[in-house]
Design a protein around this motif. Sequence first.
Motif, PDB file in Angstrom:
ATOM      1  N   ASP A 121       3.018  32.275 -34.763  1.00 46.51           N
ATOM      2  CA  ASP A 121       3.501  32.798 -36.035  1.00 46.51           C
ATOM      3  C   ASP A 121       3.424  31.669 -37.077  1.00 46.51           C
ATOM      4  O   ASP A 121       3.360  30.485 -36.703  1.00 46.51           O
ATOM      5  N   LYS A 137      13.193  37.852 -42.797  1.00 49.93           N
ATOM      6  CA  LYS A 137      14.006  36.827 -43.434  1.00 49.93           C
ATOM      7  C   LYS A 137      13.942  36.966 -44.954  1.00 49.93           C
ATOM      8  O   LYS A 137      12.947  36.592 -45.578  1.00 49.93           O
ATOM      9  N   LYS A 174       2.460  42.945 -34.088  1.00 45.34           N
ATOM     10  CA  LYS A 174       1.981  41.687 -33.498  1.00 45.34           C
ATOM     11  C   LYS A 174       1.674  41.851 -32.009  1.00 45.34           C
ATOM     12  O   LYS A 174       0.832  41.139 -31.468  1.00 45.34           O
TER      13      LYS A 174
HETATM   14  O1  LIG Z   1       4.950  36.460 -39.576  1.00 46.22           O
HETATM   15  P1  LIG Z   1       5.094  35.264 -40.459  1.00 46.22           P
HETATM   16  O2  LIG Z   1       3.874  34.391 -40.495  1.00 46.22           O
HETATM   17  O3  LIG Z   1       6.344  34.473 -40.158  1.00 46.22           O
HETATM   18  O4  LIG Z   1       5.275  35.864 -41.926  1.00 46.22           O
HETATM   19  C1  LIG Z   1       6.487  36.537 -42.273  1.00 46.22           C
HETATM   20  C2  LIG Z   1       6.568  36.633 -43.772  1.00 46.22           C
HETATM   21  O5  LIG Z   1       6.401  35.299 -44.253  1.00 46.22           O
HETATM   22  C3  LIG Z   1       6.435  35.120 -45.667  1.00 46.22           C
HETATM   23  O6  LIG Z   1       7.752  35.343 -46.126  1.00 46.22           O
HETATM   24  C4  LIG Z   1       8.704  34.475 -45.517  1.00 46.22           C
HETATM   25  O7  LIG Z   1       8.395  33.100 -45.806  1.00 46.22           O
HETATM   26  C5  LIG Z   1       8.513  32.737 -47.220  1.00 46.22           C
HETATM   27  C6  LIG Z   1       8.092  31.283 -47.340  1.00 46.22           C
HETATM   28  O8  LIG Z   1       8.876  30.455 -46.522  1.00 46.22           O
HETATM   29  C7  LIG Z   1       9.949  32.994 -47.673  1.00 46.22           C
HETATM   30  O9  LIG Z   1      10.081  32.663 -49.057  1.00 46.22           O
HETATM   31  C8  LIG Z   1      10.315  34.457 -47.438  1.00 46.22           C
HETATM   32  O10 LIG Z   1      11.694  34.682 -47.761  1.00 46.22           O
HETATM   33  C9  LIG Z   1      10.107  34.818 -45.968  1.00 46.22           C
HETATM   34  O11 LIG Z   1      10.362  36.208 -45.739  1.00 46.22           O
HETATM   35  C10 LIG Z   1       5.414  36.027 -46.321  1.00 46.22           C
HETATM   36  O12 LIG Z   1       5.547  35.969 -47.717  1.00 46.22           O
HETATM   37  C11 LIG Z   1       5.502  37.469 -45.844  1.00 46.22           C
HETATM   38  O13 LIG Z   1       4.386  38.201 -46.330  1.00 46.22           O
HETATM   39  C12 LIG Z   1       5.446  37.505 -44.322  1.00 46.22           C
HETATM   40  O14 LIG Z   1       5.599  38.836 -43.849  1.00 46.22           O
END
Ligand SMILES: O=P(O)(O)OC[C@H]1O[C@H](O[C@H]2O[C@H](CO)[C@@H](O)[C@H](O)[C@H]2O)[C@H](O)[C@@H](O)[C@@H]1O
Length: 271
Positions: free
Chosen positions: A45, A186, A198
Amino acid sequence: MSLRPKKPAARHGLRGNCAGTTDGKMSTTNCPPIVRCNDHAFYLDLDGTLAEIVARPEQAMISAGMRGLITQLAAQTSGAVAIVSGRALADVDRVLHPLHLPVAGSHGQELRGAGPTDQGSARDGIDDDALHRITTFAARLGLLAERKPGSVALHYRSAPQHVAASRALIDSLVARDDRYRAIHGKMVSELALRACDKGTAIAALSKVAPFAGRVPVMIGDDVTDEDGFRMAQALGGLGIKIGTGPTDASHRLASVAALSDWLAALLCAQK
Ligand SMILES: O=P(O)(O)OC[C@H]1O[C@H](O[C@H]2O[C@H](CO)[C@@H](O)[C@H](O)[C@H]2O)[C@H](O)[C@@H](O)[C@@H]1O
């Protein structure tokens, strides 16, 4: 395929931060074993796992140290390292640049394997009305709407008081159309096509070279990684949860830094 660790991780000096419990307290149990690179495949991830969580998605960065570890891991596994992310595939490439790896993007909606001519495939189908409702809601409350193939993310990290309204909007869109599912991650709520996750991405990659025939290891920190943990474990491998919170993962590491330590120990043990 059997999982036979080379050495317990604790013998590699992992600074005692390699594990935790579901109630948020770190402990020394569930520490992932130091596995062999020659018969394992790694599904990683991005946000919260390889990169620290930051205020805005476009600010996320992978440290030079972590980039070097992933590069070595890809070399040691003959390329059996994939990024399995909620981000769009093109965005994963941007964050990882100049690394160019197999990627499952947008929570499995986009898939690019390891073949040199594999350009990747994407699904789409978020309807215009749903998209319009999310983007106008975001504009009205000062939130961020992130459009991706097969999903739209509504980020409320900048205004967490809107968590309930954001979740309710996404849940209402899911309730009226069974093609969609909600992902509450998050500080983000997403509307995504139900067809992929996933876990399905790992299942697909596990059938093709260089992933086929290797024990899968899925590493992630958030709710969408749970599909990946369950699939990796169903295929005889292991799941590693980064940080606290409930999980179906078989193992846990405390933080991005602890993952970095574990990868360094693992790479060191191959020599
Ligand atoms: O599956 P991942 O690679 O962990 O992606 C999940 C989401 O990540 C991003 O959002 C998250 O990270 C940002 C940067 O640290 C943060 O600002 C945000 O609050 C988090 O939710 C990304 O923008 C999403 O599209 C992904 O789904």
